[in-house]
Design a protein around this motif. Structure first.
Motif, PDB file in Angstrom:
ATOM      1  N   LEU A  99     -10.630  15.559  98.173  1.00 52.85           N
ATOM      2  CA  LEU A  99     -11.391  16.619  97.508  1.00 52.85           C
ATOM      3  C   LEU A  99     -12.926  16.325  97.949  1.00 52.85           C
ATOM      4  O   LEU A  99     -13.518  15.344  97.626  1.00 52.85           O
ATOM      5  N   GLY A 100     -13.449  17.561  98.352  1.00 56.50           N
ATOM      6  CA  GLY A 100     -14.911  17.213  98.740  1.00 56.50           C
ATOM      7  C   GLY A 100     -15.861  18.050  97.850  1.00 56.50           C
ATOM      8  O   GLY A 100     -15.369  18.660  96.733  1.00 56.50           O
ATOM      9  N   PRO A 101     -17.111  18.107  97.888  1.00 55.68           N
ATOM     10  CA  PRO A 101     -17.944  18.448  96.935  1.00 55.68           C
ATOM     11  C   PRO A 101     -18.084  20.109  97.059  1.00 55.68           C
ATOM     12  O   PRO A 101     -17.631  20.805  98.379  1.00 55.68           O
ATOM     13  N   LEU A 102     -18.565  20.964  96.164  1.00 56.37           N
ATOM     14  CA  LEU A 102     -18.455  22.247  96.240  1.00 56.37           C
ATOM     15  C   LEU A 102     -19.811  22.601  97.053  1.00 56.37           C
ATOM     16  O   LEU A 102     -21.125  22.056  96.952  1.00 56.37           O
ATOM     17  N   ASP A 103     -19.693  23.538  97.865  1.00 53.68           N
ATOM     18  CA  ASP A 103     -20.902  24.179  98.668  1.00 53.68           C
ATOM     19  C   ASP A 103     -21.386  25.028  97.654  1.00 53.68           C
ATOM     20  O   ASP A 103     -21.047  25.596  96.576  1.00 53.68           O
ATOM     21  N   ALA A 104     -22.753  25.809  98.111  1.00 59.43           N
ATOM     22  CA  ALA A 104     -23.540  26.789  97.351  1.00 59.43           C
ATOM     23  C   ALA A 104     -22.612  27.799  96.967  1.00 59.43           C
ATOM     24  O   ALA A 104     -22.892  28.510  95.740  1.00 59.43           O
ATOM     25  N   ALA A 105     -22.078  28.655  97.737  1.00 66.46           N
ATOM     26  CA  ALA A 105     -21.094  29.591  97.375  1.00 66.46           C
ATOM     27  C   ALA A 105     -20.015  29.237  96.414  1.00 66.46           C
ATOM     28  O   ALA A 105     -19.895  30.023  95.459  1.00 66.46           O
ATOM     29  N   ALA A 106     -19.473  28.121  96.445  1.00 65.51           N
ATOM     30  CA  ALA A 106     -18.617  27.852  95.221  1.00 65.51           C
ATOM     31  C   ALA A 106     -19.137  27.607  94.013  1.00 65.51           C
ATOM     32  O   ALA A 106     -18.756  27.885  92.906  1.00 65.51           O
ATOM     33  N   ILE A 107     -20.354  26.934  94.111  1.00 65.31           N
ATOM     34  CA  ILE A 107     -21.425  26.750  93.081  1.00 65.31           C
ATOM     35  C   ILE A 107     -21.852  28.084  92.253  1.00 65.31           C
ATOM     36  O   ILE A 107     -21.612  28.124  91.066  1.00 65.31           O
ATOM     37  N   GLU A 108     -22.128  28.992  93.004  1.00 67.34           N
ATOM     38  CA  GLU A 108     -22.181  30.370  92.705  1.00 67.34           C
ATOM     39  C   GLU A 108     -21.223  31.045  92.078  1.00 67.34           C
ATOM     40  O   GLU A 108     -21.355  31.573  90.827  1.00 67.34           O
ATOM     41  N   THR A 109     -20.016  30.804  92.526  1.00 64.65           N
ATOM     42  CA  THR A 109     -19.031  31.203  91.808  1.00 64.65           C
ATOM     43  C   THR A 109     -18.403  30.510  90.434  1.00 64.65           C
ATOM     44  O   THR A 109     -18.235  31.279  89.466  1.00 64.65           O
ATOM     45  N   LEU A 110     -18.853  29.218  90.472  1.00 65.22           N
ATOM     46  CA  LEU A 110     -18.576  28.634  89.278  1.00 65.22           C
ATOM     47  C   LEU A 110     -19.891  29.044  88.045  1.00 65.22           C
ATOM     48  O   LEU A 110     -19.144  29.381  87.191  1.00 65.22           O
TER      49      LEU A 110
END
Length: 550
Positions: free
Chosen positions: A440-451
């Motif tokens: 499992l890798g870190p979340l990118d900015a797009a994934a963080i925005e979705t979160l």
């Protein structure tokens, strides 16, 4: 089966010294044996003070005889202890006594034990034993008993205080009640009990706690409650607000996000491994989301049981396996044949009398396989074992060997990448394509925005915060959530964007801050760009404890 099945392993540590309440020697399948008064004192001395010269131990226990006779008495005592236990309880080396390395006692790890169970560590040191015939030993025991009581009081108070500060009033109440029961003369403990009852909305219980405090102090000390206690009682009586109310609860979405984000590819790989009956191994750094992925996947697949290692398991052989078996038997009411129950009773005493034969790992694995087969017949589909980096070596070897077996449940494992045990790396190399590895890798900015969109937090604009959070936390989901937690825990803080200031274009940021501080002198102002998030770094630095803005 992985390891050579003919190689015997040491059985789990089967001897424990109970020094609280009635002193006893707990010998696993051989039951509990009461300890004689001086045997118990010797073991308490070694548990608390550590290694002790033989001459000092003998003089403390037999002050009425000369040195040679005392040492002879001590030698006989140690011989009887060894004979009763069938093993060394006390080691003697260079005329110094110490507890054997594999002997546990109930004075160890007090804060951790109480954190798990508010009722743990009950009873007084050495129970009701009296040592008036051994003057120096009696003095040592008086001090040791009071130090133990004080340590227990302090641990209970610290846990209760932490739980209260975190808003867990109901759980804090268990520790506050235990503290009052342990020492009824602690007025601050009565006061905490009053406050917690009141914070839970139970005004009657808070007033009852005050009345009990008043009666105990009057009867035992001929004293009245302190002014702080009386003021709290008046506030409760009048249903007034407390001077220092507990912080408002943080948004529940931050405590557990409503959905898993940006793990679709890993989920598909888990599904593929499930259908192909391959072992799945989820890897990642702490906080990256291994547990959330495994538990969500287990929840979506009926018959999947989740258990895992815990800190401290490495010191207790088969601790992780025993926890997994208990969870399996709690979920599946199965009946085991006598031989399997007796073999597994080595790990789970509640199953009955342990097998009398010497321990052999191959027989234990056979009993485990039989038990899992019975659970599968009752609906078990898969076992998800998280935090494998905490597992003890004996459990790890047994679990990995069981996962390789052709018959049995599906297996999913979770482990921290940097803390993976060497045995796990060797197992991965041996398994080859039979195991699916999911890093499992870190979340990118797009994934963080979705979160952030899924959290729906007041005052948080996902687009403006995502990039800054990615830079600040490295995309680690736990760090992201802790940062947001800190945001909602900080008070008073006002975050304004330049668009917020649009109706007051004739004001600059300092004028805004001055105006806000007239409302509350402790307020901090962070001026952010609504479009780019400029200024966000200062805000995030403030959240992790760096210097606030000028």
């Amino acid at each position: 089966m992985g390891a050579d099945a003919s190689t015997p392993q040491s059985p789990p540590a089967a001897a424990q010294v109970q020094l609280l309440g009635e002193p006893r020697l707990l010998l696993g399948r051989d039951g509990a044996h009461p300890l004689e008064r001086k045997d118990a004192a010797l073991l308490a001395l070694l548990a608390i003070d550590g290694p002790v010269p033989r001459s000092r131990a003998a003089a403390l226990l037999w002050p009425e005889v000369d040195g040679d006779a005392a040492r002879n008495n001590l030698r006989q005592r140690l011989h009887r202890l060894r004979k009763r236990a069938g093993r060394d309880i006390v080691i003697s080396r260079n005329d110094v006594l110490r507890l054997a390395d594999d002997i546990a006692h109930d004075l160890a790890a007090l804060p951790a034990r109480l954190a798990e169970d508010a009722a743990a560590a009950a009873g007084d040191l050495l129970g009701a034993f009296d040592y008036d015939d051994c003057t120096e030993l009696a003095d040592w025991i008086v001090i040791a008993r009071e130090q133990w009581r004080a340590a227990r009081r302090n641990a209970l108070a610290q846990i209760a205080s932490q739980l209260e500060s975190e808003g867990h009033a109901a759980l804090a109440l268990q520790y506050a009640e235990r503290l009052v029961a342990d020492d009824p003369l602690l007025e601050y403990a009565h006061r905490r009990l009053m406050r917690l009852h009141y914070l839970r909305g139970d005004r009657a219980a808070a007033l009852a706690a005050y009345e009990r405090c008043r009666q105990v102090l009057g009867r035992s000390l001929k004293a009245q409650p302190a002014r702080e206690t009386e003021e709290l009682a008046r506030l409760v009586q009048a249903s007034g607000a407390l001077p220092q109310p507990m912080p408002a609860p943080r948004p529940v979405a931050v405590l557990r996000p409503p959905r898993l984000v940006a793990r679709d590819a890993e989920w598909r790989l888990l599904e593929q491994a499930w259908h192909e009956r391959r072992i799945a191994l989820v890897l990642g750094e702490p906080g990256i989301g291994k547990t959330r992925l495994l538990t969500d996947f287990a929840g979506a697949h009926a018959g999947t049981l989740v258990a895992g290692g815990r800190a401290g398991d490495a010191r207790v052989p088969y601790a992780t396996l025993a926890r997994l078996l208990r969870a399996a038997f709690a979920a599946h009411a199965v009946t085991l044949p006598a031989w399997a129950a007796a073999e597994l009773a080595r790990l789970l005493p509640e199953l009955g009398t342990a097998a009398p034969e010497p321990f052999e790992s191959v027989r234990l694995r056979g009993a485990l396989a039989h038990a899992l087969a019975r659970c599968i017949a009752d609906g078990l589909q898969a076992l998800a074992v998280d935090d494998l980096h905490f597992a003890d070596d004996a459990s790890l070897e047994t679990l990995l060997a069981s996962a390789e077996a052709e018959q049995g449940p599906r297996w999913l494992f979770g482990v921290r990448t940097a803390e993976a045990p060497p045995a796990l790396d060797a197992w991965r190399a041996r398994c080859g394509p039979a195991a699916v590895v999911l890093p499992l890798g870190p979340l990118d900015a797009a994934a963080i925005e979705t979160l952030l969109e899924s959290l729906s937090l007041p005052g948080i604009e996902p687009g403006a915060w995502a990039e800054a959070l990615a830079r600040h936390t490295g995309g680690n989901p736990l760090f992201i959530l802790e940062t947001l937690n800190a945001l909602f825990a900080q008070a008073p803080v006002v975050v304004l964007t330049k668009l917020d200031l649009a109706p007051h274009v004739d004001w600059d940021a300092r004028q805004c801050r001055d105006a806000l501080r007239r409302i509350h002198p402790g307020v901090y102002l962070f001026e952010l760009s609504a479009r780019t998030g400029q200024g966000m770094e200062a805000w995030l630095d403030y959240l992790v404890g760096l210097v606030p803005p000028d």
